[in-house]
Design an enzyme around this catalytic site. Structure first.
Site, PDB file in Angstrom:
ATOM      1  N   HIS A  13       1.097  -1.258   0.283  1.00  0.00           N
ATOM      2  CA  HIS A  13       0.301   0.199  -0.336  1.00  0.00           C
ATOM      3  C   HIS A  13       0.919   1.494   0.396  1.00  0.00           C
ATOM      4  O   HIS A  13       1.354   1.177   0.237  1.00  0.00           O
ATOM      5  CB  HIS A  13      -0.731  -0.081   1.152  1.00  0.00           C
ATOM      6  CG  HIS A  13      -2.048  -0.845   1.271  1.00  0.00           C
ATOM      7  ND1 HIS A  13      -2.936  -1.095   1.736  1.00  0.00           N
ATOM      8  CD2 HIS A  13      -2.194  -2.082   0.357  1.00  0.00           C
ATOM      9  CE1 HIS A  13      -3.744  -1.592   1.515  1.00  0.00           C
ATOM     10  NE2 HIS A  13      -3.464  -2.543   1.133  1.00  0.00           N
ATOM     11  N   GLU A  69       1.337   3.963   1.504  1.00  0.00           N
ATOM     12  CA  GLU A  69       1.344   4.288   2.996  1.00  0.00           C
ATOM     13  C   GLU A  69       2.529   3.939   3.724  1.00  0.00           C
ATOM     14  O   GLU A  69       3.508   4.594   4.262  1.00  0.00           O
ATOM     15  CB  GLU A  69       0.268   4.011   4.118  1.00  0.00           C
ATOM     16  CG  GLU A  69      -1.051   4.960   3.779  1.00  0.00           C
ATOM     17  CD  GLU A  69      -2.177   4.398   2.956  1.00  0.00           C
ATOM     18  OE1 GLU A  69      -3.256   4.335   3.289  1.00  0.00           O
ATOM     19  OE2 GLU A  69      -1.955   3.652   1.973  1.00  0.00           O
ATOM     20  N   CYS A 120      -6.026   2.134   5.777  1.00  0.00           N
ATOM     21  CA  CYS A 120      -7.422   0.655   5.946  1.00  0.00           C
ATOM     22  C   CYS A 120      -6.928   0.545   7.420  1.00  0.00           C
ATOM     23  O   CYS A 120      -5.133   0.960   7.927  1.00  0.00           O
ATOM     24  CB  CYS A 120      -6.507  -0.205   4.986  1.00  0.00           C
ATOM     25  SG  CYS A 120      -5.514  -0.325   4.984  1.00  0.00           S
ATOM     26  N   CYS A 137      -2.426   0.016   7.101  1.00  0.00           N
ATOM     27  CA  CYS A 137      -1.391   0.769   7.492  1.00  0.00           C
ATOM     28  C   CYS A 137      -1.791   1.806   8.354  1.00  0.00           C
ATOM     29  O   CYS A 137      -0.807   2.499   9.101  1.00  0.00           O
ATOM     30  CB  CYS A 137      -2.430   1.903   6.411  1.00  0.00           C
ATOM     31  SG  CYS A 137      -1.574   0.495   4.250  1.00  0.00           S
TER      32      CYS A 137
END
Length: 142
Positions: free
Chosen positions: A46, A48, A76, A79
């Site tokens: 992801h 992040e 999410c 993260c």
């Protein structure tokens, strides 16, 4: 957030879910990333997480004290956990994620009292632009 949107556009152009992130310290961007899950076949790729890894390398520490994360989509749970563990001071996000958001949409991990770190959260920054890119991506997928 504009720079995070540029990262999201890179993901869009690579046929990845268009999420982009940048990390800022002392007014300068020290890390930038976008989603690469499909390309890398890595569930943790992801924006992040990738930005946090780069920022840790840039500052030479796993503690990102004094840093702010700008991300185009609400983090999410994975993260959000990484943000807490990295000790980021602030999270600024654009669009809300009603299916997996962990900053208030589904759950708010940043407000769990028993965690030892609680970043400041600013939501809805350039939300329309961030959301439009995501909507267009998924519209093209259907």
């Amino acid at each position: 957030m504009g720079e995070a949107l540029k990262e999201a556009q890179k993901a869009f152009d690579m046929d990845e879910v268009p999420v982009g992130a940048v990390i800022v310290k002392d007014g300068s961007i020290i890390a930038r990333a976008h989603n690469t899950r499909e390309m890398s076949q890595d569930a943790t790729a992801h924006a992040e997480i990738l930005a946090i890894r780069k920022a840790c390398e840039a500052v030479g520490s796993w503690r990102l004290i004094g840093c702010s994360l700008y991300v185009t989509l609400e983090p999410c749970p994975m993260c959000a956990g990484a943000i807490i563990l990295a000790r980021l001071d602030r999270v600024v996000f654009g669009a809300w994620d009603p299916k997996a958001g962990a900053a208030g949409s589904v759950v708010n991990l940043f407000e769990v009292e028993r965690f030892n770190h609680h970043p400041e959260v600013i939501s809805g920054v350039l939300a329309e632009e961030c959301g439009a890119l995501l909507k267009e991506f998924f519209r093209q997928k259907r």
